[in-house]
Enzyme design. Structure first.
Site: not given
Ligand code: NI
Length: 194
Positions: A106, A148-149, A152
């Site tokens: 990341c 993954h995004e 966030h």
């Molecule tokens: Ni990330």
């Protein structure tokens, strides 16, 4: 314009981000700044909280596959065809397929890579940069970047998926990141810099 990337430990990375609408000011230039920032840092995805904005927006531009080592030569530099997309107010409608491990990294947590287990496939609805609505399926590495995004936007980092022992072993490194005791090739904003 290249923006500083917020480092681990900043409260914005732990917040649930807010939806936006088409009256959001200067959205096009924000998106273009995010791409510029992501390319500069050689990332394959970037979420708005990582540049300090708690809104439901992320961008991706990665190769649709990567080797299992998680070793990412810049796919664009390697001339591999990438998928470049903007996701606004996304909703993961469904995740399916078997879970698989992949070594994730990341831009907010430089120099740490760990295996994370996620579903192989997903269906996601979202608006693009022109406010056109889409519902699409992704699998493999593309799905992985999106998951993954998307995390966030929920205030979740890949390190939150690790088991307590692994997390404990990383504690010191994570502290060093938040206090800016690390060097990166791209500009960062450290929450606990002395
Ligand atoms: Ni990330």
């Amino acid at each position: 314009m290249i923006l500083p990337i917020v480092a681990y430990g900043d409260p914005v990375l732990k917040m649930e981000a807010e939806e936006i609408d088409d009256s959001y000011p200067k959205l096009k230039s924000l998106i273009s700044d995010m791409f510029e920032t992501m390319y500069e840092a050689k990332g394959v995805g970037l979420a708005a909280p990582q540049i300090g904005k708690s809104i439901r927006l992320f961008i991706v531009d990665g190769a649709p596959f990567a080797d299992a080592e998680g070793d990412e030569p810049d796919p664009r530099a390697a001339g591999i065809e990438t998928f470049k997309k903007v996701f606004i107010n996304p909703i993961i409608e469904e995740e399916s397929g078997s879970k698989w491990l992949f070594q994730e990294g990341c831009l907010s947590i430089p120099k740490i890579r760990e295996n994370v287990s996620r579903h192989e496939k997903l269906c996601i609805s979202y608006y693009d940069e022109n406010w056109d609505f889409h519902e699409e399926n992704f699998d493999g590495y593309a799905a992985r970047i999106i998951q993954h995004e998307y995390d966030h936007l929920e205030g979740i980092l890949f390190t939150d998926h690790l088991n307590p022992l692994k997390k404990k072993l990383l504690q010191k490194k994570l502290q060093n990141i938040s206090s800016g005791d690390i060097s990166t090739a791209y500009r960062m904003k450290f929450p606990n810099k002395k």
